[in-house]
Design a protein around this motif. Structure first.
Motif, mmCIF file in Angstrom:
data_model
loop_
_atom_site.group_PDB
_atom_site.id
_atom_site.type_symbol
_atom_site.label_atom_id
_atom_site.label_comp_id
_atom_site.label_asym_id
_atom_site.label_seq_id
_atom_site.Cartn_x
_atom_site.Cartn_y
_atom_site.Cartn_z
ATOM 1 N N TYR A 261 0.855 -1.182 0.000
ATOM 2 C CA TYR A 261 0.000 0.000 0.000
ATOM 3 C C TYR A 261 0.892 1.233 0.000
ATOM 4 O O TYR A 261 2.002 1.209 0.539
ATOM 5 C CB TYR A 261 -0.915 0.011 1.231
ATOM 6 C CG TYR A 261 -1.971 -1.065 1.211
ATOM 7 C CD1 TYR A 261 -3.280 -0.784 0.832
ATOM 8 C CD2 TYR A 261 -1.661 -2.379 1.580
ATOM 9 C CE1 TYR A 261 -4.259 -1.772 0.815
ATOM 10 C CE2 TYR A 261 -2.627 -3.370 1.565
ATOM 11 C CZ TYR A 261 -3.921 -3.061 1.183
ATOM 12 O OH TYR A 261 -4.879 -4.042 1.162
ATOM 13 N N TYR B 192 -9.123 2.230 7.387
ATOM 14 C CA TYR B 192 -8.209 1.141 7.743
ATOM 15 C C TYR B 192 -7.007 1.065 6.808
ATOM 16 O O TYR B 192 -5.929 0.605 7.220
ATOM 17 C CB TYR B 192 -8.960 -0.188 7.794
ATOM 18 C CG TYR B 192 -9.760 -0.341 9.067
ATOM 19 C CD1 TYR B 192 -9.150 -0.723 10.260
ATOM 20 C CD2 TYR B 192 -11.126 -0.062 9.095
ATOM 21 C CE1 TYR B 192 -9.883 -0.844 11.442
ATOM 22 C CE2 TYR B 192 -11.862 -0.177 10.265
ATOM 23 C CZ TYR B 192 -11.237 -0.561 11.441
ATOM 24 O OH TYR B 192 -11.944 -0.667 12.609
ATOM 25 N N ASN B 193 -7.144 1.505 5.556
ATOM 26 C CA ASN B 193 -5.978 1.564 4.672
ATOM 27 C C ASN B 193 -4.984 2.618 5.165
ATOM 28 O O ASN B 193 -3.771 2.447 5.037
ATOM 29 C CB ASN B 193 -6.405 1.877 3.233
ATOM 30 C CG ASN B 193 -6.932 0.644 2.515
ATOM 31 O OD1 ASN B 193 -6.782 -0.479 2.995
ATOM 32 N ND2 ASN B 193 -7.548 0.832 1.360
ATOM 33 N N LYS C 146 -2.981 1.159 7.994
ATOM 34 C CA LYS C 146 -1.957 0.194 7.583
ATOM 35 C C LYS C 146 -0.583 0.827 7.434
ATOM 36 O O LYS C 146 0.441 0.153 7.570
ATOM 37 C CB LYS C 146 -2.359 -0.466 6.258
ATOM 38 C CG LYS C 146 -3.439 -1.518 6.410
ATOM 39 C CD LYS C 146 -3.850 -2.090 5.068
ATOM 40 C CE LYS C 146 -4.977 -3.095 5.266
ATOM 41 N NZ LYS C 146 -5.503 -3.612 4.010
ATOM 42 N N LYS D 211 2.112 0.040 14.097
ATOM 43 C CA LYS D 211 1.190 -1.029 14.491
ATOM 44 C C LYS D 211 0.534 -0.762 15.837
ATOM 45 O O LYS D 211 -0.557 -1.274 16.120
ATOM 46 C CB LYS D 211 1.925 -2.364 14.527
ATOM 47 C CG LYS D 211 2.286 -2.881 13.133
ATOM 48 C CD LYS D 211 2.896 -4.268 13.194
ATOM 49 C CE LYS D 211 3.224 -4.770 11.785
ATOM 50 N NZ LYS D 211 3.845 -6.114 11.819
#
Length: 789
Positions: free
Chosen positions: A85, A123-124, A127, A131
């Motif tokens: 991504y 949520y992308n 990413k 974390k």
């Protein structure tokens, strides 16, 4: 540490910050920082739509050829955990702001749009953050309106993020599947067809390709249709008024069968019939349902010829302004909460629309209100915010008003009518007539709906009949012809009753973008809302059909969509769905690499955008018509968009053949958004398209015409042109007669646009009666017209 609210776009973020802070805080470079009563220290930041997306294949080190497309690159199947991504191009600065805010947050509130794609966007972004972000408290805002009171209420009643994360899993599975299918098939088909001499990209997609199949097969059905003659038998009353036609529904395609029945029942000589039965029933029709996204798309396409893309933009703008509820909904129902606020504001809506109709139905009706069936979003309805309709654009006003009208008519009484069915017996052969007599118009007083007009037309009035009554009749044998299948319209593809919805292709939010993609890829074209395939569309259909590829089959994509919907309902996993996609691609891509790509539509596809017109070669491209003169090779372009009007190939053909359009073309818009009409003229010496408003002197009737020319507003009167400079509102006049010469609109345009006429004007007369020619010159400072010889 602060509470960080992640909105989807800047306007949305501003509304959230204003509602929570009580006033609009200062924008501190991609975020608002303030104290709120609900959260204390608060930061609102936002994406710009998709901040993060999947990386292109060339970012994968193991790819055999990263510099160019190569058949060695496919199948391209990185494992799900290996997918890369990246921040979308041009959005890195805002991403840095968002990332820092999220990583330093005490609690994160996902406040992107309340749908699958909104979840995926959030949520992308996560990413590409640390974390540890997933160790923080994460809540979800889920509201259907951007009205201040609803925003505050939503933040006071946040959902747990786990309640909606299944929507992310569905959307992300769809995103990955579309990415893998598109990347593999597009690269493979493009390279294979380039070997055959077809230039450009041949795009395939999990949804767009089966929709292309629907369009081609509709065209095939129309082209292959052969009309058949058949006959119906009707009876026409001779004495009764109004005259009544009794019909038998049997269609006679076999003339022998018709002859047998005619003789059996003596229909060729029958002159009387007997009323066998009369059935009278009181019936009623409820008001039309509230709009879903597909419903308003279909209505707007039928009523105003709006494309689904245009309708989407209008309703999104009205939602962003706070006047409509959340637009990307597939529901036609609301809950009791929405019913109550609509009821409380009913008189305000009626006054706004000037609706003079009784609305006594003030209790929830399950046709419109059902708490159990409203899952994610309720129907498209107005908010409590009442707009100033005079500030709306025409398309905003049209769409807003019909949505508000539907909401108001929910409170109106049903349309009540008396339905009469009469059966006529002629020697044992039965005919039937029916008619409706309105008892109470109810909601139909103000909404003769499009669908009703097509299906019912006007209520048929019947005369008074009695059972056993003997009638003088005339038997008619009526010849009919079968009708060819109807061509698909955009509305009938993407609408709530459209093919895509029936076959489960795409979602209400994505269907219009699929049509847009097919148009941009030059697989289909839309003319006056009707959808036609191009040779390239036929080529794609032919290749996927002949190779029996599932990607070309609507029923296969529908199965995929069902599986995706199960992910949102937690009845299926993202991993299971993607495993099937990987297996499918792995097998089919290897097979296709070694197959031949022959098609009878290949040659036509190569030249589908090239036309020979009157000594010119015209190639239609995305934004222009690229034209070259066959004799000299001189090249020029005609822009597709002239003053906000899209110019069609038909208009270009007219210009190149005749030098001008036969009629004035409507729909042009000035810089001030005023509509005007003009004749287009092609100047073959300069290779330019110009506008002409009037080549003839005006009538002396005294009628006034108004139009805009650049920075001037022109009002044509009987003897003068009254001209206003728009920026300064300074007015001046130009007399229509100058030295015996009548000044036309075209001359005025020349002067105001260029300051001087292009050519000398003939026909001036001196005081001694001699004719002469001269240029006219306009001085922008003094606002005077002079002559130059």
């Amino acid at each position: 540490m602060p509470v960080v609210i992640l909105a989807e776009k800047p306007d949305q973020g501003k509304k959230f910050a204003t509602a929570l802070a009580g006033k609009t805080p200062i924008n501190k470079g991609g975020k608002y920082e303030f104290r709120s009563e609900i959260f204390g220290d608060t930061i609102v930041t936002w994406g710009i739509g998709h901040l993060v997306g999947l990386s292109l294949p060339d970012k994968y080190e193991w790819l055999p050829s990263k510099e160019k497309w190569d058949l060695m690159n496919v199948p391209f199947l990185p494992k799900e955990q290996e997918l890369k991504y990246e921040v979308s191009k041009g959005k890195s600065q805002q991403f840095s702001v968002v990332k820092k805010c999220l990583e330093n947050a005490d609690m994160i509130i996902i406040a992107t749009d309340p749908d699958r794609e909104g979840e995926n966007i959030a949520y992308n972004i996560f990413k590409l953050c640390k974390k540890s972000i997933f160790d923080k408290r994460i809540k979800r805002l889920w509201i259907n309106s951007l009205v201040k009171s609803e925003i505050v209420k939503g933040f006071q009643n946040l959902r747990e993020a786990d309640e909606t994360i299944s929507f992310f899993k569905e959307a992300n599975a769809r995103q990955i599947a579309d990415y893998l299918v598109g990347m593999n098939y597009t690269e493979l088909f493009t390279l294979k067809l380039q070997e055959k001499g077809l230039a450009g990209i041949i795009s395939l997609g999990r949804v767009q390709t089966p929709v292309n199949t629907l369009v081609v097969e509709n065209d095939q059905a129309i082209k292959n249709f052969k009309s058949e003659k058949y006959k119906l038998i009707e009876c026409e009353t001779q004495d009764k008024k109004p005259k009544t036609i009794f019909r038998n529904s049997h269609e006679y395609f076999n003339m022998d069968e018709l002859e047998i029945d005619t003789k059996k029942f003596g229909l060729d000589s029958a002159s009387t019939g007997i009323i066998k039965s009369i059935e009278v029933a009181q019936k009623q029709t409820e008001p039309q349902k509230l709009f879903s996204l597909g419903g308003i798309q279909e209505y707007a396409n039928t009523k105003w010829k709006y494309s689904s893309k245009k309708t989407n933009k209008v309703i999104q703008d009205l939602y962003d302004q706070g006047y409509l509820s959340y637009p990307r909904t597939d529901s036609e129902l609301i809950t009791t909460n929405e019913f109550e606020y609509l009821k409380n504001n009913l008189n305000r809506y009626k006054e706004l629309l000037k609706l003079e109709i009784s609305t006594p139905c003030l209790q929830p009706n399950k046709r419109f209100v059902n708490n159990d069936k409203v899952l994610e979003h309720y129907a498209l309805i107005p908010t409590m915010e009442i707009p100033d309709l005079t500030k709306f654009k025409a398309e905003e006003k049209n769409i807003y008003e019909i949505i508000v009208k539907r909401a108001c008519l929910m409170f109106a009484e049903p349309y009540k009518y008396e339905n009469t069915k009469v059966v006529l017996d002629v020697n044992g052969y039965e005919f039937q007539a029916s008619g409706n007599v309105p008892i109470s118009l109810g909601w139909k007083q103000v909404d003769q709906n499009i669908e009703d007009q097509k299906e019912d037309n006007e209520d048929t009035m019947l005369p008074k009949f009695t059972e056993g009554e003997k009638l003088r009749i005339k038997v008619n044998f009526v010849e009919k012809v079968t009708k060819e299948p109807k061509r698909l319209t955009e509305g009938k593809l993407v609408g709530k009753t459209g093919l895509m919805a029936k076959l489960g292709l795409g979602t209400p939010a994505t269907r219009s973008s699929i049509i847009d993609t097919l148009i941009s890829r030059e697989y289909i074209k839309i003319e006056n809302t009707k959808v036609f395939p191009t040779p390239k569309g036929y080529l794609l259909w032919d290749l996927t059909k002949n190779k029996d590829l599932l990607i070309g089959k609507p029923e296969n994509t529908a199965q995929w969509e069902k599986a995706l919907n199960k992910i949102a309902k937690k009845q299926y996993t993202r991993e299971e769905f993607l495993n099937n996609i990987y297996k499918y691609l792995d097998v089919t891509i290897y097979e296709l690499k070694n197959s031949d790509f022959e098609s009878i539509y290949l040659e036509k596809s190569k030249t589908q955008n090239i036309h020979e017109i009157n000594g010119y070669t015209v190639e239609e491209k995305a934004k222009v018509f690229e034209i070259s003169k066959s004799e000299t090779g001189e090249k020029f372009v005609i822009f597709k968009n002239i003053s906000n009007k899209i110019i069609s190939m038909k208009i270009v053909e007219e210009l190149l053949k005749n030098g001008r359009t036969k009629k004035a073309i409507t729909g042009f818009k000035s810089k001030n958004n005023k509509k005007f009409s003009a004749v287009l003229v092609f100047d073959d010496s300069e290779y330019k398209v110009k506008m002409e408003f009037d080549n003839t002197p005006s009538s002396s009737s005294g009628a006034e015409k108004e139009f805009e020319i650049g920075e001037y507003s022109v009002k044509e009167k009987a003897r003068v042109f009254e001209i206003t400079e728009i920026s300064s509102q300074e007015k001046f006049i130009v007399y229509k007669e100058n030295s015996g010469k009548i000044i036309t609109n075209a001359i005025i345009r020349d002067l105001l646009e260029n300051g001087k006429t292009n050519k000398k004007i003939t026909g001036f007369k001196s005081k001694t009666g001699k004719t002469y020619s001269a240029f006219l010159v306009f001085d922008k400072v003094s606002k005077r017209i002079s002559k130059e010889f």
